[in-house]
Design an enzyme around this catalytic site. Structure first.
Site, short mmCIF file in Angstrom:
data_model
loop_
_atom_site.label_atom_id
_atom_site.label_comp_id
_atom_site.label_asym_id
_atom_site.label_seq_id
_atom_site.Cartn_x
_atom_site.Cartn_y
_atom_site.Cartn_z
CB CYS A 133 -0.96 0.00 1.17
SG CYS A 133 -2.05 -1.45 1.16
CG HIS B 215 -2.95 3.37 1.87
ND1 HIS B 215 -3.56 3.00 0.70
CD2 HIS B 215 -3.07 2.32 2.73
CE1 HIS B 215 -4.02 1.76 0.84
NE2 HIS B 215 -3.74 1.34 2.06
CG ASN C 222 -6.57 -0.77 1.48
OD1 ASN C 222 -5.88 -0.46 0.50
ND2 ASN C 222 -6.05 -1.10 2.64
N1 COA Z 1 -18.69 -7.70 9.75
C1 COA Z 1 -19.20 -7.91 10.96
N2 COA Z 1 -18.46 -8.24 12.02
C2 COA Z 1 -17.15 -8.39 11.82
C3 COA Z 1 -16.54 -8.21 10.56
C4 COA Z 1 -17.38 -7.86 9.49
N3 COA Z 1 -16.90 -7.65 8.26
N4 COA Z 1 -15.22 -8.43 10.68
C5 COA Z 1 -14.97 -8.74 11.96
N5 COA Z 1 -16.14 -8.72 12.66
C6 COA Z 1 -16.35 -8.99 14.08
C7 COA Z 1 -15.30 -9.91 14.65
O1 COA Z 1 -15.65 -11.26 14.42
C8 COA Z 1 -15.38 -9.56 16.12
O2 COA Z 1 -16.51 -10.20 16.69
P1 COA Z 1 -16.47 -10.77 18.20
O3 COA Z 1 -16.25 -9.58 19.06
O4 COA Z 1 -17.81 -11.42 18.36
O5 COA Z 1 -15.32 -11.73 18.23
C9 COA Z 1 -15.67 -8.06 16.12
O6 COA Z 1 -16.18 -7.77 14.80
C10 COA Z 1 -14.45 -7.21 16.38
O7 COA Z 1 -13.40 -7.71 15.57
P2 COA Z 1 -12.03 -6.96 15.53
O8 COA Z 1 -11.14 -7.58 14.49
O9 COA Z 1 -11.49 -6.83 16.92
O10 COA Z 1 -12.52 -5.52 15.01
P3 COA Z 1 -11.76 -4.16 14.98
O11 COA Z 1 -12.48 -3.18 15.81
O12 COA Z 1 -10.28 -4.31 15.19
O13 COA Z 1 -11.99 -3.75 13.45
C11 COA Z 1 -10.76 -3.66 11.40
C12 COA Z 1 -11.44 -4.55 12.45
C13 COA Z 1 -10.12 -4.57 10.37
C14 COA Z 1 -11.82 -2.78 10.74
C15 COA Z 1 -9.69 -2.77 12.12
O14 COA Z 1 -8.84 -3.56 12.91
C16 COA Z 1 -8.87 -2.00 11.14
O15 COA Z 1 -9.36 -1.08 10.53
N6 COA Z 1 -7.56 -2.32 10.99
C17 COA Z 1 -6.73 -1.72 9.99
C18 COA Z 1 -6.93 -2.46 8.70
C19 COA Z 1 -6.30 -1.80 7.51
O16 COA Z 1 -6.58 -0.68 7.23
N7 COA Z 1 -5.45 -2.54 6.83
C20 COA Z 1 -4.76 -2.11 5.66
C21 COA Z 1 -3.63 -1.17 6.00
S1 COA Z 1 -2.61 -0.90 4.65
#
Ligand code: COA
Length: 321
Positions: free
Chosen positions: A115, A248, A278
């Site tokens: 990215c 990004h 993304n």
């Molecule tokens: N829809 C619904 N629920 C979802 C889901 C989706 N698409 N994806 C995950 N969940 C659920 C999980 O199963 C979890 O449920 P639980 O509490 O019952 O176990 C809950 O949501 C929280 O999951 P978690 O992974 O802890 O969520 P989060 O608050 O960390 O959000 C992201 C997840 C990916 C949105 C966040 O971590 C993020 O934005 N990270 C950066 C990602 C990114 O930008 N990457 C590229 C960089 S170059």
């Protein structure tokens, strides 16, 4: 001093938007409310089965070349940033050069910094122009991330999309790129990866994107803030003198946290993630093109492009529009 100046931008999103509700209709266990609240993403685009990264790159490149008003044959360097190349080899840049009909013997190669790829490619092109090694570069970020997503992993498959963005960079006596900074720290390679390879006719490892979302989130906010300060410092300006930040486009919450860290009003940030998710190396040049075409970015303004991604890689390019 020879500057490298952006003289045209272009972008391309394939197909129709696929909304969050469309993903639910396709059987993914998610909801529009969850995706919008956690990421700000409302839609993404997917390339048709027959479309390759070089095809997306071609569309964006044609638009950038048209905006620049230059003869395609005058482009003597092509750099394509991609992590989803058409083939193992030749490079997507070679294929793009052919599709553009360029036969002038100029160099064309790919850069792989996920990215951050476009920022890495732009900084590389700037060194070629600044040294006098070439005069006019086409720098592209193009991806078909839809092909490396695990549709059974709702934590990643809702986040990414396909697209391409391009700029034409010219040798100039008036200021263009003022500073560029690139960083990599390979010890974080496991938090965002596609840990597979083609070997002896088989895929060995996983061909799908894997991510520790929370680790990526924290890392991204820290380095996007730090690298903006670093690039501004090298150019001899304060972050307050930056007119536009084009980060990004990974996630609205990462962008909001970065703006807060930089004490920068969010209105100074170009935000397009809602419309395409993304798109990895394509996201920065696509957002740049949107803000150039809608007139937000005006000639002479200070624009900071910054990326962060797998590797881990991060970097910034500060330029005068
Ligand atoms: N829809 C619904 N629920 C979802 C889901 C989706 N698409 N994806 C995950 N969940 C659920 C999980 O199963 C979890 O449920 P639980 O509490 O019952 O176990 C809950 O949501 C929280 O999951 P978690 O992974 O802890 O969520 P989060 O608050 O960390 O959000 C992201 C997840 C990916 C949105 C966040 O971590 C993020 O934005 N990270 C950066 C990602 C990114 O930008 N990457 C590229 C960089 S170059």
């Amino acid at each position: 001093m020879i500057y490298a100046k952006v003289i045209g931008t272009g972008s391309y999103l394939p197909g129709a938007p696929i909304t969050n509700d469309d993903l639910v209709a396709r059987g993914i266990d998610t909801s529009d409310a969850w995706i919008v609240e956690r990421t700000g993403i409302r839609a993404r685009h997917f390339a048709a089965e027959s479309e390759l990264t070089s095809d997306l790159a071609l569309q964006a490149s044609r638009r950038a070349i048209e905006a620049a008003g230059v003869d395609v044959a005058s482009i003597d360097l092509i750099i394509v940033a991609t992590s989803t190349p058409d083939y193992v080899f030749p490079s997507t840049a070679s294929l793009l050069q052919d599709k553009l009909g360029i036969r002038n013997g100029g160099a064309a190669f790919d850069v792989q910094a996920v990215c951050s790829g476009f920022v890495f490619a732009l900084a590389t092109a700037e060194k070629f122009i600044g040294s006098g090694a070439c005069k006019r570069a086409l720098v592209v970020g193009a991806e078909v991330f839809s092909r490396i997503l695990d549709w059974n992993d709702r934590g990643t498959c809702v986040l990414f999309g396909d697209g391409a963005g391009a700029v034409v960079l010219d040798a100039s006596e008036t200021p263009g790129i003022l500073s560029s900074v690139l960083h990599t720290d390979g010890q974080y390679s496991k938090i965002l990866s596609v840990p597979g390879q083609v070997s002896c006719g088989k895929v060995v490892g996983s061909p799908f994107l894997q991510m520790d979302g929370q680790a990526v989130f924290k890392f991204a906010v820290k380095v996007l803030g730090d690298v903006a300060v670093e690039a501004a410092g090298i150019a001899g300006i304060s972050t307050g003198e930056i007119d536009w930040v084009i980060p990004h486009q990974a996630n609205i919450r990462i962008l909001q946290a970065t703006a807060r860290r930089l004490d920068l009003p969010i209105e100074k940030m170009v935000v397009t993630v809602g419309q395409h998710g993304n798109t990895s190396a394509a996201s920065v040049p696509m957002a740049f093109d949107v803000a150039m075409r809608d007139g937000r970015i005006r000639a002479g303004q200070n624009v900071l492009l910054e990326g962060v991604g797998g590797g881990f890689t991060w970097g910034a390019v500060l330029l005068k529009a």
